[in-house]
Design an enzyme around this catalytic site. Sequence first.
Site, PDB file in Angstrom:
ATOM      1  N   PHE A 101      64.487  54.824   1.329  1.00 13.48           N
ATOM      2  CA  PHE A 101      65.757  54.086   1.289  1.00 13.48           C
ATOM      3  C   PHE A 101      66.711  54.769   0.326  1.00 13.48           C
ATOM      4  CE2 PHE A 101      68.740  50.912  -0.284  1.00 13.48           C
ATOM      5  CZ  PHE A 101      69.180  50.351   0.901  1.00 13.48           C
TER       6      PHE A 101
ATOM      7  N   LYS B 285      70.757  51.494 -10.290  1.00 12.71           N
ATOM      8  CA  LYS B 285      70.257  50.134 -10.571  1.00 12.71           C
ATOM      9  C   LYS B 285      70.170  49.692 -12.042  1.00 12.71           C
ATOM     10  CE  LYS B 285      68.187  48.754  -6.282  1.00 12.71           C
ATOM     11  NZ  LYS B 285      68.167  49.797  -5.266  1.00 12.71           N
TER      12      LYS B 285
ATOM     13  N   ASP C 192      65.783  60.743  -5.741  1.00 13.79           N
ATOM     14  CA  ASP C 192      66.482  59.462  -5.788  1.00 13.79           C
ATOM     15  C   ASP C 192      65.687  58.546  -6.713  1.00 13.79           C
ATOM     16  OD1 ASP C 192      67.535  56.974  -5.481  1.00 13.79           O
ATOM     17  OD2 ASP C 192      67.712  57.066  -3.294  1.00 13.79           O
TER      18      ASP C 192
HETATM   19  C1  LIG Z   1      68.980  50.364  -4.204  1.00 11.83           C
HETATM   20  C2  LIG Z   1      68.768  51.771  -3.874  1.00 11.83           C
HETATM   21  C3  LIG Z   1      69.818  52.579  -3.403  1.00 11.83           C
HETATM   22  C4  LIG Z   1      71.183  52.024  -3.093  1.00 11.83           C
HETATM   23  O1  LIG Z   1      71.826  51.563  -4.219  1.00 11.83           O
HETATM   24  P1  LIG Z   1      73.177  50.679  -4.059  1.00 11.83           P
HETATM   25  O2  LIG Z   1      73.588  50.476  -5.480  1.00 11.83           O
HETATM   26  O3  LIG Z   1      72.782  49.434  -3.349  1.00 11.83           O
HETATM   27  O4  LIG Z   1      74.144  51.471  -3.280  1.00 11.83           O
HETATM   28  C5  LIG Z   1      69.562  53.915  -3.191  1.00 11.83           C
HETATM   29  N1  LIG Z   1      68.349  54.443  -3.419  1.00 11.83           N
HETATM   30  C6  LIG Z   1      67.319  53.700  -3.868  1.00 11.83           C
HETATM   31  C7  LIG Z   1      66.001  54.352  -4.128  1.00 11.83           C
HETATM   32  C8  LIG Z   1      67.489  52.345  -4.096  1.00 11.83           C
HETATM   33  O5  LIG Z   1      66.465  51.610  -4.512  1.00 11.83           O
END
Ligand SMILES: *Cc1c(COP(=O)(O)O)cnc(C)c1O
Length: 409
Positions: free
Chosen positions: A146, A259, A230
């Site tokens: 994700f 986050k 990420d």
């Molecule tokens: C939550 C998340 C995102 C997206 O972040 P947003 O602030 O909602 O755009 C991207 N990568 C990972 C691994 C995430 O957990």
Amino acid sequence: MHGVKRSNEENGSVVDVAERTMLRNYRQAPIAIERGEGCEVFDRDGNGYLDMSAGIATSSLGHGHPALVQAIAAQASKVIHTSNYFLGDTNVKLAKALCAKMQMPRVFFCNSGSEANEALLKLARRYFYSKGERTRTKIVAFENGFHGRTLGALSITGKAAYREGFGALGDIVHLPFGDVEALERTLDKDVAAVIIEPIQGEGGVLPAPEGFLKHLRAQCTSVGALLFLDEVQTGVGRVGRWLASHGQEADPDAVALAKGLAGGVPIGAMLTKEYLVDALPPGTHGATFGGNALASAAALAVLETIESEGLLENAAKCGALLARGLNELVQTFPSVCESSRGEGLLQGLVLHKGMMARDWLPRFYANGLLVTAAGDRVIRLTPPLIVREEQIGAALSLIRETLHEGARS
Ligand SMILES: *Cc1c(COP(=O)(O)O)cnc(C)c1O
């Protein structure tokens, strides 16, 4: 102490207004959270909940932490926003602190995880474009991964359900997570970058197999592709280290954060190696709110408090306690739970095939525990980094109670 004990009148009126005014893109629980304190939140009717979700791993200092509140208030009284036409005193301080802790020399600030990943995608394209490698445009990502909801970040997201009806941007390949052979077959001189979460968060709290990041690093280097991590969910202390990839010889070219970085205030960041410093020359990328003074002050307070309160150690210690407790619950409720997994304060309780984690959420909420669902059948726990051992104990008791009720029904 926790759970829906009082009336539900005030919540009900909020639900009514929401139903009439907001889009229906979320499955929202009918709980209107009004305030929080430490690891607890309270709804409009005064019902208390133990918060083991922390706003999906964002409220790293819990709710109302004095250091965070004070930093935001002090910054608001000085200046909130100035734009990137000028340097900001606070965001330059943050840049220095963040780069030192994350062991990456350069940073770009934005406002969310999706935006940090968009920056990574643009970085890869422009870097090879300016090197004259015009056919090197492919991005390799992983199934079940994700990376966000904006169209670029969505395109690299490895779950078809999120992408359905939206199409995809660019030349993207999704490989099975942790599959060394697929990687060797796929990586070639057309690959610009590989992007991976060290632990797939939304996908169901799935750690990459041991040694996979190191192997990936070597593979990327051998074909000249960039390695992007990420760490939007796993970074900034969540697993007991500044980055989940620290200590794994991943040596990324760039990293996305968001986050937990500013304790719940919107922020995102892309960290890069020195040789990428000019990959996005003036005019090629930006964000109006990026490096916003208010968000930067919040992030600085988060970094300082993680340090001063020993929260990396706390995340490791409380995370181990939580992992042990979840594992015991798997033994106690074999008809409901299949396994548990995770690292530090990113933990998942895996339900049996055919069960949907989201169907269990109302039961947890009714018992006064906030958790989230990840993947189809994982109950995810991402408590604030300030969580105390006795609160982990209380959460485990509430999970036990909930599983007990659910197993009977
Ligand atoms: C939550 C998340 C995102 C997206 O972040 P947003 O602030 O909602 O755009 C991207 N990568 C990972 C691994 C995430 O957990």
